[in-house]
Write a protein that holds these residues in place. Structure first.
Motif, short mmCIF file in Angstrom:
data_model
loop_
_atom_site.label_atom_id
_atom_site.label_comp_id
_atom_site.label_asym_id
_atom_site.label_seq_id
_atom_site.Cartn_x
_atom_site.Cartn_y
_atom_site.Cartn_z
N LEU A 220 -11.99 -3.46 -1.86
CA LEU A 220 -12.23 -2.49 -3.06
C LEU A 220 -10.93 -1.53 -2.91
N ALA A 221 -10.31 -1.47 -1.67
CA ALA A 221 -9.24 -0.65 -1.72
C ALA A 221 -8.19 -1.23 -2.25
N PHE A 222 -7.89 -2.76 -2.33
CA PHE A 222 -7.07 -3.59 -2.86
C PHE A 222 -7.28 -3.41 -4.45
N VAL A 223 -8.41 -3.55 -4.86
CA VAL A 223 -8.91 -3.33 -6.31
C VAL A 223 -8.30 -2.08 -6.75
N GLU A 224 -8.53 -0.95 -6.18
CA GLU A 224 -8.24 0.32 -6.38
C GLU A 224 -6.46 0.45 -6.64
N ASP A 225 -5.90 -0.08 -5.61
CA ASP A 225 -4.38 -0.14 -5.48
C ASP A 225 -3.92 -0.81 -6.83
N SER A 226 -4.50 -1.97 -7.04
CA SER A 226 -3.98 -2.91 -8.15
C SER A 226 -4.13 -2.27 -9.43
N ILE A 227 -5.42 -1.79 -9.80
CA ILE A 227 -5.60 -0.85 -11.07
C ILE A 227 -4.67 0.35 -11.05
#
Length: 252
Positions: A220-227
């Protein structure tokens, strides 16, 4: 203490089946005769229980077509928030922060409590998500992603958590559709996402609760950073186009 009516107990049983995912949004209830035999209750009591759940907004009927679980059980929770999120896109990160907290715990308990059936369902949803990669509509893959994560929440066997997470996924998909499209079409984003999903699935299936929690939170940290990165790239493109328009240049 007043003893609850039989129809009330049946209604509670059906509501629990909806909340724990045994009856999913859009599912049609079995025929009245079949369901009454399965629950070992009379058909009149079952009929009364179904009417109670229709009144609560959990079920609906189609003339001549049977009784169904509503597609959007959490509509009253989501509708005003969806409108707010569309007007204030930054609020979507609030949803991701909540997911970060809740899904880490869901994965932890799923690793402790998942049944064999839960594990089969999680793997099936993972495989469906991978199969849909490259679909004409990227939202097909986004919906499969949501189904995968919700199957892990279901495996936690926490009904309150499941109900909350269903509402959050509906809210997230309604408010950041454009970003979800991008997440599944950029190779540098998709490849790590796929690896993270597999790591999460295996930690749950192998009964490693702390690893499952960490895998969910890392994902989820990766998803947030990607967005956020996608947002920044689009903002740069918009600034560049505006500058070209001011200078009268032609975009290349």
């Amino acid at each position: 203490m007043k003893k609850p009516r039989l129809s009330e107990r049946i209604a509670e049983q059906l509501e629990s089946m909806i909340l724990d995912g045994s009856l999913k949004p859009g599912d049609r209830l079995p025929a009245e005769r079949v369901l009454s035999e399965r629950l070992e209750v009379s058909r009149p009591s079952l009929r009364e229980a179904i009417q109670k759940l229709i009144s609560k907004g959990l079920l609906f009927t189609r003339p001549g077509g049977g009784t169904f679980v509503k597609n959007s059980i959490a509509t009253s929770f989501n509708d005003p928030m969806v409108a707010m999120f569309r007007e204030n896109p930054e609020y979507r990160f609030d949803v991701l922060e909540i997911r970060h907290a809740l899904e880490g715990n869901a994965a932890f308990y799923a690793a402790l409590r998942a049944t064999d059936d839960d594990k089969v369902r999680i793997r099936s949803n993972y495989e469906q998500m991978i199969k849909l990669h490259g679909s004409k509509d990227p939202m097909d893959e986004a919906r499969a992603d949501a189904a995968f994560h919700l199957s892990i929440v279901e495996a936690s066997h926490n009904l309150v958590l499941l109900h909350v997470m269903r509402g959050l996924f509906e809210l997230l998909q309604n408010s950041i559709t454009h970003n979800l499209d991008k997440l599944y079409t950029i190779p540098r984003v998709f490849d790590p996402l796929s690896a993270q999903h597999k790591e999460l699935m295996e930690a749950v299936a192998e009964g490693r609760p702390e690893d499952a929690r960490k895998a969910a939170q890392h994902h989820l940290a990766f998803v947030e950073d990607s967005i956020k990165e996608i947002d920044a790239e689009e903002a740069r493109k918009i600034r560049s186009l505006n500058r070209m328009n001011i200078l009268g240049e032609t975009p290349k």
